[in-house]
Every structure is written in structure tokens, then in C-alpha cells.
Design a protein around this motif. Structure first.
Motif, mmCIF file in Angstrom:
data_model
loop_
_atom_site.group_PDB
_atom_site.id
_atom_site.type_symbol
_atom_site.label_atom_id
_atom_site.label_comp_id
_atom_site.label_asym_id
_atom_site.label_seq_id
_atom_site.Cartn_x
_atom_site.Cartn_y
_atom_site.Cartn_z
ATOM 1 N N TRP A 1 0.848 -1.190 0.000
ATOM 2 C CA TRP A 1 0.000 0.000 0.000
ATOM 3 C C TRP A 1 0.889 1.247 0.000
ATOM 4 O O TRP A 1 1.885 1.302 0.731
ATOM 5 C CB TRP A 1 -0.870 0.045 1.255
ATOM 6 N N ALA B 1 0.320 5.378 0.410
ATOM 7 C CA ALA B 1 -0.649 6.439 0.678
ATOM 8 C C ALA B 1 -0.032 7.797 0.381
ATOM 9 O O ALA B 1 1.188 7.916 0.225
ATOM 10 C CB ALA B 1 -1.099 6.378 2.138
ATOM 11 N N SER C 1 0.902 -4.684 4.582
ATOM 12 C CA SER C 1 0.093 -4.585 3.350
ATOM 13 C C SER C 1 -0.632 -5.904 3.083
ATOM 14 O O SER C 1 -1.809 -5.906 2.683
ATOM 15 C CB SER C 1 0.981 -4.243 2.151
ATOM 16 N N ASP D 1 -10.330 -0.800 2.740
ATOM 17 C CA ASP D 1 -10.732 0.359 1.947
ATOM 18 C C ASP D 1 -9.536 1.330 1.856
ATOM 19 O O ASP D 1 -8.868 1.573 2.867
ATOM 20 C CB ASP D 1 -11.909 1.035 2.655
ATOM 21 N N PRO D 2 -9.258 1.897 0.668
ATOM 22 C CA PRO D 2 -8.096 2.787 0.541
ATOM 23 C C PRO D 2 -8.102 3.942 1.546
ATOM 24 O O PRO D 2 -7.052 4.316 2.066
ATOM 25 C CB PRO D 2 -8.195 3.302 -0.895
ATOM 26 N N GLN D 3 -9.288 4.497 1.842
ATOM 27 C CA GLN D 3 -9.301 5.641 2.769
ATOM 28 C C GLN D 3 -8.960 5.189 4.191
ATOM 29 O O GLN D 3 -8.317 5.930 4.944
ATOM 30 C CB GLN D 3 -10.666 6.343 2.700
ATOM 31 N N VAL E 1 -6.890 2.751 4.833
ATOM 32 C CA VAL E 1 -5.434 2.576 4.786
ATOM 33 C C VAL E 1 -4.742 3.934 4.916
ATOM 34 O O VAL E 1 -3.764 4.091 5.663
ATOM 35 C CB VAL E 1 -5.018 1.870 3.467
ATOM 36 N N ALA E 2 -5.261 4.930 4.199
ATOM 37 C CA ALA E 2 -4.671 6.278 4.264
ATOM 38 C C ALA E 2 -4.694 6.799 5.704
ATOM 39 O O ALA E 2 -3.714 7.389 6.177
ATOM 40 C CB ALA E 2 -5.424 7.225 3.339
ATOM 41 N N GLY F 1 -5.219 9.799 0.387
ATOM 42 C CA GLY F 1 -5.743 8.590 -0.242
ATOM 43 C C GLY F 1 -4.666 7.532 -0.235
ATOM 44 O O GLY F 1 -3.581 7.725 0.331
ATOM 45 N N ALA F 2 -4.977 6.406 -0.864
ATOM 46 C CA ALA F 2 -3.992 5.323 -0.902
ATOM 47 C C ALA F 2 -4.180 4.508 -2.176
ATOM 48 O O ALA F 2 -5.299 4.386 -2.697
ATOM 49 C CB ALA F 2 -4.142 4.425 0.321
ATOM 50 N N HIS F 3 -3.062 3.997 -2.664
ATOM 51 C CA HIS F 3 -3.068 3.156 -3.864
ATOM 52 C C HIS F 3 -2.518 1.790 -3.490
ATOM 53 O O HIS F 3 -1.493 1.687 -2.832
ATOM 54 C CB HIS F 3 -2.185 3.789 -4.949
ATOM 55 N N ARG F 4 -3.210 0.755 -3.925
ATOM 56 C CA ARG F 4 -2.727 -0.598 -3.637
ATOM 57 C C ARG F 4 -1.965 -1.136 -4.848
ATOM 58 O O ARG F 4 -2.517 -1.215 -5.944
ATOM 59 C CB ARG F 4 -3.916 -1.516 -3.345
#
Ligand SMILES: Cc1cc2nc3c(=O)[nH]c(=O)nc-3n(C[C@H](O)[C@H](O)[C@H](O)COP(=O)(O)OP(=O)(O)OC[C@H]3O[C@@H](n4cnc5c(N)ncnc54)[C@H](O)[C@@H]3O)c2cc1C
Length: 354
Positions: A200, A202, A258, A265-267, A269-270, A294-297
Motif C-alpha cells: 500500500w 498512501a 500490506s 478500503d483505501p481511505q 489505509v490512508a 488517499g492510498a493506492h494498492r
């Protein structure tokens, strides 16, 4: 340079416009090969992609890269002369909730200017200056078909592309496996044995500068973090060419964390990675507010083990390269792509046929 002499030039498809695919395609094109590069994304770059926000650019994949290989060194010198790369970071720290310590004993590293993806954009542009080359973005390759004329690539929309004499696959092995499995057991097995870890990444854009960290200095650029969730933080506005953007952090999670949080949910994780970052400052320290986060996987972020092979190709007309063949580094991926291209050129010159 040896140009491949033939009535009709070799025609090669490269799947993946990350740095491995673009390095491979460029060298093939320089040798007169007709090359088409396909990528499922809307832009080139793969894991060197940069997120563009209204507030600035944030690297969410590779943050910086090493330069050891002589050929890569020469390429990086050319990019440097064109203003596409510069040294970064020069001020890095090791940080935990117990304090920050200067930690500049890393090898010298480079970053793209004004964003990491400037390098892959440049490679994509220069590749397309050669005749008989094409870059097809937003094209996910879902299957390969073999016909007497050569390889056909089928995309997710049901369109066919080809025929090609050779197909170079630079996609991470789990994504390569379904493409090669019907046709080449050796390559399929190579994919199965190259497991990939997830990561992950962020981001957080802040409404003001961070306070001076305890034991640190205000102009730190990157920090390796001792925390169960967070392993690395970099400040994008300290990267060359981004001085105008506000405080903007990339927050990289640990691979084990990770894995555990892969489906979160990405948010969420962020929030978790930001919460981990705040533990690096005393609880009484006011921190600026986040104005964008935000976050990107990255489901296939890096190979779980390093390998000593640089690439694979077989008589089936299929070949594989990319960072899963050595170590998860920009430099390794570039070297892998270039060396596969050279091997394919040498093979065609020796055999006069494929
Ligand atoms: C979070 C993170 C941090 C990193 N940090 C660093 C760092 O600091 N320094 C460093 O040196 N390296 C770092 N790396 C590793 C580095 O980014 C990679 O080693 C390198 O970018 C891999 O390049 P590649 O071309 O092999 O693969 P990719 O860049 O993954 O390229 C593969 C391409 O294939 C495309 N694709 C996949 N499936 C299909 C399909 N079916 N059809 C069409 N296209 C497809 C993808 O969209 C992608 O563009 C990091 C990676 C991650 C994820």
C-alpha cells in the motif's frame, strides 16, 4: 549498431509500458525492429507512475533509484543532461517514536524531474520517433493466440492485434501466467515460482509545513520508519522541480502490513498510515491538516525473492523480462529490458530468422 537486414522487418509486441518494456522497445527500435508496446493503463510508467493532484505531483511507486550498472549509468547521464533526473534524497533519516537520526549512508540515489514518470514519458516519446513503432495505451492484453503468421494478441475489448514474430511480456508474473500458460510450460513455471508481494502506498497533502521533527532538521527529504505499518516517508516538495508544491507526503507501508490489510478500503489505509506517521512527533505537537489524502494498492509491488536471471525467452516466440527477474529496482528492470532486447537482436542476426 547492427540493423536487422530483412525484406520485412521483425515485428515484436511488448506488453507493459513500464521501464522494462520501454527500455526493451527502445533498443529493439534502434535496431530497426518494428515494435508495438501495449499497456492497460492510460499512461506509460507502471510502478514509476506519479499521481497528479491539483496541489502537485506525488510519486506512489518508486521514490528514488540507484545507479550501478555501467550502461544504466550512461543512460542516466543522458537523462541528467536533458534535465530529466537529479540526485535525491540528500538528507534522509531513520525515524521512530523515540526520535529521528540522520541516516545518509545510502548509495547516491536519483529521482525523475519534475516527477518520477518523466523518465518513462521520455522513453515512450523517444521510442515513438522511430519508424514502425506504436504505443497502444488503455489496452489490456487478455490472451495470446498462435497462427501460422505469428502471434495475435487479444485485448479486453475483444480486438485482435498482430501478427507478431515475438511477444515480450514485462507484466508482473501473476499477470503474465494466464497469457503464457496455454503455450509455454517453461515460462508458465517461471511465473509460478516468482511470487509477488503487495504494497500500500498512501499520500497526504498538508495545509502547511511540518514542524521540525524531534532530533531532526526542517529540510529532511526521506525517512525510513520503525513502525509496524509504515516503512518509508518521502516529501515530494523536496524533490527536484517540485519546490512550488505544498507539503506533500508519500507514505509506504510495510509489505507484511500490506498483506494483512490487502482488502481494506483505501481511505482506511490512508488513515492508518497517517496515524502511524503522527507517532513520529510528540503527542503535544500540532501538525498541519490534510487537504488531500488517499492510498493506492500495488497488488504486485515487488518479487518476494531476488533472482539471478535477467530475462527468459523460448523458441515458442515468447519472452519475459522486468524487475521480477533480478531485484525490485528501477535499475534492474531497465537492465533486464535492455538485455532481453539485445539477446533478441543477436539471435535474429545469428539465425537470420526467428
Ligand atoms: C511502492 C513501490 C515503491 C518502490 N520504490 C522503489 C525505489 O525507491 N527504488 C527503486 O529502484 N525501485 C522501487 N520500486 C520498484 C520499481 O518501481 C520497479 O522495480 C520497476 O518500476 C518495475 O518496472 P517494470 O517495467 O518491470 O514493471 P511495471 O512498471 O510494473 O510495468 C509493467 C506494466 O505492465 C502493464 N500491464 C500489466 N498487465 C497488463 C496487461 N494484461 N495488458 C497490458 N499491460 C499490462 C502495467 O500497467 C505496467 O505498466 C518500487 C515499487 C513499488 C510498487
Amino acid at each position: 549498431m547492427t540493423k536487422i537486414a530483412s525484406a520485412s522487418p521483425l515485428n515484436i509486441a511488448v506488453v507493459g509500458a513500464g521501464i522494462a518494456g520501454l527500455a526493451c522497445a527502445n533498443l529493439l527500435a534502434e535496431h530497426g525492429v518494428a515494435v508495438t508496446v501495449f499497456d492497460k493503463a492510460r499512461g506509460p510508467g507502471g510502478r514509476m507512475s506519479t499521481k497528479r493532484l491539483d496541489q502537485g505531483h506525488l510519486d506512489l511507486g518508486a521514490q528514488a533509484f540507484t545507479v550501478r550498472d555501467p550502461a544504466f549509468k550512461s543512460a542516466v547521464a543522458d537523462w541528467g543532461a536533458s534535465g530529466l533526473v537529479a540526485h535525491w534524497p540528500l538528507i534522509s533519516y531513520q525515524a521512530s517514536s523515540n526520535g529521528w537520526q540522520l541516516h545518509n549512508d545510502l548509495p547516491l540515489r536519483y529521482s525523475g524531474v519534475p516527477r518520477m514518470s518523466a523518465i518513462t514519458r521520455h522513453l515512450a516519446d523517444s521510442f515513438q520517433t522511430h519508424p514502425q513503432t506504436a504505443l497502444q495505451l488503455a489496452t489490456r492484453i487478455e490472451a495470446l493466440q498462435r497462427s501460422p503468421e505469428g502471434w495475435q494478441l487479444q485485448d479486453a475489448e475483444g480486438y485482435g492485434h498482430g501478427p507478431f514474430d515475438y511477444v515480450v511480456l514485462t507484466t508482473p508474473p501473476p499477470q503474465t501466467l494466464p497469457l503464457v500458460a496455454p503455450w509455454d510450460e517453461t515460462l508458465a513455471e517461471a511465473c509460478r515460482t516468482r511470487e509477488q508481494r503487495s504494497c500500500w502506498a498512501a499520500w497526504a497533502v498538508l495545509d502547511g509545513p511540518l514542524p521540525i521533527p524531534p532530533g531532526g532538521q526542517s529540510d529532511w527529504q526521506m525517512a525510513r520508519i520503525e513502525h509496524p505499518a509504515l516503512r518509508l516517508v518521502s516529501r515530494n516538495q523536496t524533490k527536484p522541480g517540485r519546490e512550488q508544491q505544498p507539503e506533500s507526503l508519500s507514505l509506504m507501508a510495510h509489505l507484511d502490513w500490506s498483506d494483512t490489510h490487502l482488502e481494506d478500503d483505501p481511505q482506511v489505509v490512508a488513515e492508518s498510515l497517517w496515524a502511524a506517521f503522527t507517532t513520529l512527533f510528540p503527542a503535544s505537537t500540532p501538525l498541519p491538516a490534510r487537504i488531500n489524502s488517499g492510498a493506492h494498492r500495488w497488488r504486485y509491488a515487488q518479487p518476494s525473492t531476488a533472482d539471478d536471471q535477467l530475462y527468459l525467452y523460448s523458441d515458442s516466440g515468447l519472452a519475459m523480462c522486468g524487475d521480477s527477474f533480478t531485484a525490485s529496482r528501477v535499475e534492474s528492470a531497465w537492465v533486464s529490458g535492455r538485455q532481453l532486447a539485445q539477446a533478441l537482436v543477436d539471435r535474429s542476426v545469428q539465425n537470420k530468422a526467428w
